[in-house]
Design an enzyme around this catalytic site. Structure first.
Site, PDB file in Angstrom:
ATOM      1  N   ARG A 199      -0.807 -21.702 -27.695  1.00 21.36           N
ATOM      2  CA  ARG A 199      -1.589 -20.485 -27.445  1.00 21.36           C
ATOM      3  C   ARG A 199      -2.898 -20.827 -26.730  1.00 21.36           C
ATOM      4  O   ARG A 199      -3.317 -20.109 -25.813  1.00 21.36           O
ATOM      5  CB  ARG A 199      -1.870 -19.745 -28.755  1.00 21.36           C
ATOM      6  CG  ARG A 199      -0.634 -19.094 -29.358  1.00 21.36           C
ATOM      7  CD  ARG A 199      -0.975 -18.258 -30.577  1.00 21.36           C
ATOM      8  NE  ARG A 199      -1.729 -17.068 -30.222  1.00 21.36           N
ATOM      9  CZ  ARG A 199      -2.348 -16.275 -31.112  1.00 21.36           C
ATOM     10  NH1 ARG A 199      -2.303 -16.585 -32.399  1.00 21.36           N
ATOM     11  NH2 ARG A 199      -3.006 -15.206 -30.715  1.00 21.36           N
ATOM     12  N   CYS A 243     -10.545 -17.974 -33.223  1.00 25.45           N
ATOM     13  CA  CYS A 243      -9.096 -18.156 -33.323  1.00 25.45           C
ATOM     14  C   CYS A 243      -8.457 -16.927 -32.689  1.00 25.45           C
ATOM     15  O   CYS A 243      -8.935 -16.430 -31.678  1.00 25.45           O
ATOM     16  CB  CYS A 243      -8.671 -18.347 -34.772  1.00 25.45           C
ATOM     17  SG  CYS A 243      -9.165 -16.992 -35.872  1.00 25.45           S
TER      18      CYS A 243
END
Length: 279
Positions: free
Chosen positions: A174, A232
């Site tokens: 990611r 995050c």
């Protein structure tokens, strides 16, 4: 952090000295943590939901923005949290949701809070007591006073990525922009360094000790003088990096970009970097 044996000793002591225990189990893909809580939980533990209590409504602020102080206070008081009284939080995965609860309590001005090392799994593996009895705690009196932990907005996160250290706590695919299953765009904030939160745990599912964590962060460029920020996907797992840095002995709390990638990626004007390098 608190060990299972330390928590067991607290729970077996005088009621006035027992910690308030919060069960914050939650899973992105389900099943609901509340269902697991109803099946079995630690004695006296009160369930607190991430989506309704530990985060605000999803939207422009991201998927898990900070809750309104009065909302957080209402839920914490309902769970029996009292000023100056210790709180222990646990989940049943990697400790990141428990770390979010830990961070929020600290942000709210409540210092006496710890995460159960190994969480529900460690407690159950040791065959410690479990129950399906739902407690009715006395109303707490905590007063939420935001500001106990530093936070970043998008502009401050971008600046820190250039002038300090901004950690991206997501998994490498990611971060690199190879996949993005949830948020509008793939990649990372330019200048951010990948520091997956999974690196805090050993193979046994428990947190690495202070020296191991300190070595990890030193390898990522952290010095005692380094200003550090963390983000995050939605501001949950990043909280575990803040906790890990504290366990490692970093002298100042890392700042949390609460909106995280779910906030950053919503604006097409914000730049995005891809690949394994900070950019």
């Amino acid at each position: 952090m608190i060990t299972t044996s330390e928590l067991a000793a607290r729970l077996s002591g005088p009621e006035s000295a027992r910690s308030v225990v919060l069960d914050v189990r939650w899973r992105l893909a389900g099943p609901p943590g509340a269902d697991s809580y109803r099946e079995a939980h630690l004695p006296g533990a009160v369930y607190v939901d991430l989506d309704t209590a530990l985060a605000g409504e999803p939207g422009d602020g991201g998927r898990h923005p900070l809750p309104e102080p009065e909302t957080l206070q209402r839920h914490l008081r309902a769970a029996g949290v009292r000023a100056g009284h210790p709180v222990v939080v646990y989940d049943d995965s990697d400790g990141s949701v428990a770390a979010r609860a830990w961070w929020l309590l600290r942000w709210a001005g409540h210092a006496e809070v710890a995460v159960l090392d190994g969480g529900f799994a460690a407690w159950a593996e040791e065959e410690r007591p479990l129950t399906d009895e739902v407690p009715s705690p006395a109303e707490g009196d905590i007063v939420v006073k935001p500001g106990g932990m530093p936070v970043l907005d998008a502009a401050e996160a971008a600046e820190l990525a250039r002038d300090g250290l901004l950690f991206d706590a997501r998994a490498r695919p990611r971060y690199a922009g190879e996949t993005e299953p949830i948020d509008p765009r793939a990649g990372h904030i330019p200048g951010a360094v990948n520091a997956p939160f999974s690196g805090h745990l050993g193979e046994d599912g428990r947190w690495r000790d202070a020296s191991e964590l300190a070595e990890r962060f030193e390898g990522l460029g952290v010095t005692p003088e380094t200003p550090v920020g963390v983000y995050c996907g939605s501001g949950v797992t990043a909280s575990s990096v803040v906790l890990a840095l504290e366990v490692a002995g970093h002298p100042a709390p890392a700042a949390l970009y609460a909106g995280s990638w779910s906030h950053w990626s919503r604006d097409p004007e914000r730049p995005v970097a891809t690949g394994d390098l900070p950019g």
